[in-house]
Scaffold this motif. Sequence first.
Motif, PDB file in Angstrom:
ATOM      1  N   PHE A 292     -48.038  -4.252  19.047  1.00 50.17           N
ATOM      2  CA  PHE A 292     -47.632  -2.919  18.619  1.00 50.17           C
ATOM      3  C   PHE A 292     -46.155  -2.637  18.902  1.00 50.17           C
ATOM      4  CE2 PHE A 292     -47.313   1.627  20.103  1.00 50.17           C
ATOM      5  CZ  PHE A 292     -47.116   2.146  18.842  1.00 50.17           C
ATOM      6  N   ASP A 293     -45.675  -3.048  20.075  1.00 48.37           N
ATOM      7  CA  ASP A 293     -44.306  -2.712  20.467  1.00 48.37           C
ATOM      8  C   ASP A 293     -43.715  -3.846  21.298  1.00 48.37           C
ATOM      9  OD1 ASP A 293     -42.025  -1.227  20.619  1.00 48.37           O
ATOM     10  OD2 ASP A 293     -42.729   0.137  22.188  1.00 48.37           O
ATOM     11  N   GLY A 294     -42.378  -3.931  21.299  1.00 48.10           N
ATOM     12  CA  GLY A 294     -41.690  -4.951  22.083  1.00 48.10           C
ATOM     13  C   GLY A 294     -41.561  -6.286  21.386  1.00 48.10           C
ATOM     14  N   ILE A 295     -41.657  -6.294  20.068  1.00 47.47           N
ATOM     15  CA  ILE A 295     -41.650  -7.563  19.339  1.00 47.47           C
ATOM     16  C   ILE A 295     -40.260  -8.161  19.214  1.00 47.47           C
ATOM     17  CG2 ILE A 295     -43.686  -6.905  18.008  1.00 47.47           C
ATOM     18  CD1 ILE A 295     -41.862  -6.204  15.704  1.00 47.47           C
TER      19      ILE A 295
ATOM     20  N   VAL B 283     -44.905  -9.643  11.130  1.00 46.49           N
ATOM     21  CA  VAL B 283     -45.542  -9.067  12.312  1.00 46.49           C
ATOM     22  C   VAL B 283     -45.955 -10.216  13.229  1.00 46.49           C
ATOM     23  CG1 VAL B 283     -46.416  -7.016  11.130  1.00 46.49           C
ATOM     24  CG2 VAL B 283     -47.843  -9.060  11.258  1.00 46.49           C
ATOM     25  N   TYR B 284     -46.227  -9.877  14.486  1.00 45.85           N
ATOM     26  CA  TYR B 284     -46.724 -10.864  15.444  1.00 45.85           C
ATOM     27  C   TYR B 284     -48.212 -10.627  15.645  1.00 45.85           C
ATOM     28  CZ  TYR B 284     -42.137 -12.670  16.777  1.00 45.85           C
ATOM     29  OH  TYR B 284     -40.899 -13.284  16.780  1.00 45.85           O
ATOM     30  N   THR B 285     -49.015 -11.597  15.244  1.00 48.17           N
ATOM     31  CA  THR B 285     -50.455 -11.526  15.480  1.00 48.17           C
ATOM     32  C   THR B 285     -50.781 -12.181  16.819  1.00 48.17           C
ATOM     33  OG1 THR B 285     -50.827 -13.612  14.288  1.00 48.17           O
ATOM     34  CG2 THR B 285     -50.976 -11.563  13.014  1.00 48.17           C
ATOM     35  N   VAL B 286     -51.914 -11.780  17.378  1.00 49.85           N
ATOM     36  CA  VAL B 286     -52.358 -12.295  18.674  1.00 49.85           C
ATOM     37  C   VAL B 286     -53.716 -12.960  18.481  1.00 49.85           C
ATOM     38  CG1 VAL B 286     -52.838 -11.727  21.071  1.00 49.85           C
ATOM     39  CG2 VAL B 286     -51.143 -10.385  19.803  1.00 49.85           C
ATOM     40  N   ASP B 287     -53.826 -14.262  18.876  1.00 49.15           N
ATOM     41  CA  ASP B 287     -55.095 -14.960  18.692  1.00 49.15           C
ATOM     42  C   ASP B 287     -55.979 -14.792  19.921  1.00 49.15           C
ATOM     43  OD1 ASP B 287     -54.120 -16.659  20.622  1.00 49.15           O
ATOM     44  OD2 ASP B 287     -53.683 -18.313  19.249  1.00 49.15           O
TER      45      ASP B 287
ATOM     46  N   PRO C 188     -48.324  -3.997  24.420  1.00 46.00           N
ATOM     47  CA  PRO C 188     -49.415  -3.252  23.764  1.00 46.00           C
ATOM     48  C   PRO C 188     -49.846  -3.951  22.478  1.00 46.00           C
ATOM     49  CG  PRO C 188     -47.324  -2.129  23.408  1.00 46.00           C
ATOM     50  CD  PRO C 188     -47.048  -3.251  24.378  1.00 46.00           C
ATOM     51  N   VAL C 189     -51.141  -4.007  22.270  1.00 46.80           N
ATOM     52  CA  VAL C 189     -51.724  -4.698  21.116  1.00 46.80           C
ATOM     53  C   VAL C 189     -52.713  -3.752  20.441  1.00 46.80           C
ATOM     54  CG1 VAL C 189     -53.206  -6.607  20.393  1.00 46.80           C
ATOM     55  CG2 VAL C 189     -51.404  -6.998  22.065  1.00 46.80           C
ATOM     56  N   ILE C 190     -52.742  -3.763  19.116  1.00 42.54           N
ATOM     57  CA  ILE C 190     -53.720  -2.955  18.381  1.00 42.54           C
ATOM     58  C   ILE C 190     -54.563  -3.862  17.490  1.00 42.54           C
ATOM     59  CG2 ILE C 190     -52.361  -0.840  18.400  1.00 42.54           C
ATOM     60  CD1 ILE C 190     -51.425  -1.448  15.591  1.00 42.54           C
ATOM     61  N   ARG C 191     -55.833  -3.488  17.360  1.00 41.48           N
ATOM     62  CA  ARG C 191     -56.742  -4.214  16.467  1.00 41.48           C
ATOM     63  C   ARG C 191     -56.827  -3.441  15.153  1.00 41.48           C
ATOM     64  NH1 ARG C 191     -60.474  -8.129  17.236  1.00 41.48           N
ATOM     65  NH2 ARG C 191     -60.214  -7.963  19.490  1.00 41.48           N
ATOM     66  N   LEU C 192     -56.665  -4.139  14.041  1.00 44.89           N
ATOM     67  CA  LEU C 192     -56.588  -3.502  12.734  1.00 44.89           C
ATOM     68  C   LEU C 192     -57.973  -3.190  12.187  1.00 44.89           C
ATOM     69  CD1 LEU C 192     -53.796  -5.703  11.110  1.00 44.89           C
ATOM     70  CD2 LEU C 192     -53.542  -3.576  12.401  1.00 44.89           C
TER      71      LEU C 192
ATOM     72  N   SER D  49     -42.990   0.462  13.123  1.00 48.13           N
ATOM     73  CA  SER D  49     -42.326  -0.050  14.321  1.00 48.13           C
ATOM     74  C   SER D  49     -42.885  -1.385  14.783  1.00 48.13           C
ATOM     75  CB  SER D  49     -42.446   0.975  15.463  1.00 48.13           C
ATOM     76  OG  SER D  49     -43.818   1.244  15.744  1.00 48.13           O
ATOM     77  N   SER D  50     -44.031  -1.795  14.225  1.00 50.77           N
ATOM     78  CA  SER D  50     -44.636  -3.070  14.615  1.00 50.77           C
ATOM     79  C   SER D  50     -44.165  -4.221  13.738  1.00 50.77           C
ATOM     80  CB  SER D  50     -46.166  -2.968  14.553  1.00 50.77           C
ATOM     81  OG  SER D  50     -46.635  -1.958  15.410  1.00 50.77           O
ATOM     82  N   THR D  51     -43.232  -3.981  12.863  1.00 50.73           N
ATOM     83  CA  THR D  51     -42.756  -5.011  11.942  1.00 50.73           C
ATOM     84  C   THR D  51     -41.298  -5.354  12.238  1.00 50.73           C
ATOM     85  OG1 THR D  51     -42.007  -3.401  10.283  1.00 50.73           O
ATOM     86  CG2 THR D  51     -44.300  -4.143  10.152  1.00 50.73           C
ATOM     87  N   ILE D  52     -40.913  -6.515  11.758  1.00 52.71           N
ATOM     88  CA  ILE D  52     -39.527  -6.954  11.852  1.00 52.71           C
ATOM     89  C   ILE D  52     -39.120  -7.535  10.507  1.00 52.71           C
ATOM     90  CG2 ILE D  52     -40.215  -9.212  12.776  1.00 52.71           C
ATOM     91  CD1 ILE D  52     -37.581  -9.209  14.346  1.00 52.71           C
ATOM     92  N   GLU D  53     -37.947  -7.173  10.030  1.00 52.11           N
ATOM     93  CA  GLU D  53     -37.475  -7.623   8.721  1.00 52.11           C
ATOM     94  C   GLU D  53     -36.435  -8.712   8.898  1.00 52.11           C
ATOM     95  OE1 GLU D  53     -35.702  -5.777   4.523  1.00 52.11           O
ATOM     96  OE2 GLU D  53     -36.093  -4.466   6.244  1.00 52.11           O
ATOM     97  N   ILE D  54     -36.658  -9.839   8.235  1.00 46.31           N
ATOM     98  CA  ILE D  54     -35.739 -10.976   8.289  1.00 46.31           C
ATOM     99  C   ILE D  54     -35.502 -11.468   6.870  1.00 46.31           C
ATOM    100  CG2 ILE D  54     -35.314 -13.298   9.181  1.00 46.31           C
ATOM    101  CD1 ILE D  54     -37.225 -12.672  11.466  1.00 46.31           C
TER     102      ILE D  54
END
Length: 378
Positions: free
Chosen positions: A351-354, A313-317, A32-36, A302-307
């Motif tokens: 959005f999810d599964g990152i 976040v993962y953007t989609v081109d 799933p992908v969301i446009r900001l 939930s769309s973020t990951i902390e390192i």
Amino acid sequence: MKPLLILLLAIFLAGCAGKNQQNQAASPPSLPVIRLVSSNETTYQEFPASIQGTIDLEIRPQVSGILEQIFVNEGARVEKGEPLFKIDERPFQEAVNNAKGSLESAKATLINAQLEVEKLIPLVANKVIADFQLKTAKSNYQSAKANVEQAKAAVATANINLGYTLIKAPVSGFVGRLPKKQGSLISISDLIPLTLLSDAHEVHVYFSLGEDDFINFNDKYPGKSIPERLKKLPRVSLVLSDKTVYQQEGQIDMVDGQFDKQTGSIALRATFPNPQGLLKSGNTGKLRLSMIHPDAILIPQSSTIEIQDKMFVYTVDSNNKVSKIPITILGTEGTNYLVKEGLKAGDQIVFDGIDKLKEGEVIKPEKVKQDPTKTTSR
């Protein structure tokens, strides 16, 4: 011939199976992908706060004696000038009578001294007696006159002390606890006051900001000076101890003149109306300060990951390839993050599964039917 045919058939089937596995492996994952989009958003900061009435007075006796009467009950509302306590006035009434007697005696002495002066004036003029006697008589007259003034002051002091035996409310407000009972001996040196009187038609809510928060506070709100900023501040809310929000809004109207050296914080005050008297001195809660962010970007947490203390976040081109990019978080709103840097309106993010994605991986985007940033609780 048969063994050879069987071998060729096995090789053919194995090749087909390998191709199927390769095709399955090459198939991109559907995510799933969301446009900001940008929108005007509000974030909140909450600070521990203590509540005090606009006036909190200790009611103490100004003379010592026996507590003869108590006119009020604990928790009662009283008006300014209303009697609260009565101290036995008999010793003080006697002190007034004694002072008045001393005053009358001083007045009589003054009259005698004046008569003596008037008697000696013609005798000195006719040189019957020496001038020295007249000077002495005039000195005695001045001394008697001073004694009259002193006696008048003693009467006034005695009357003041007599008046202190009736203790009245200096302001309107609510009566606190009554630790002393009727018949108790009370003194002006008592450590515990007779009661506390609180005027709480308005309350002061005190909270503190650390140095960093205070710097941000000055940067966020316009104005060349603190008084100018205070005038332009939005109204604030009070979150009570049971997590409910007080129905009346308040206004920040005071910033302390210096930082507390021990805590490294500075105190601020907000004033709230309290027409129904729901808030009492000593209550606690949290002061909620709002901040409006125009053209803000919201993303689900939930769309973020902390390192390593950094958020990604993962953007989609346009080629459906994902890229892991760092972002800076400005604040939170419900289960969303408010993004300060790293993203802009129009960007697409996974959005999810990152958690299983890799840098540069190609995915098959799936459009999310409903904007998740608008369906989360705020």
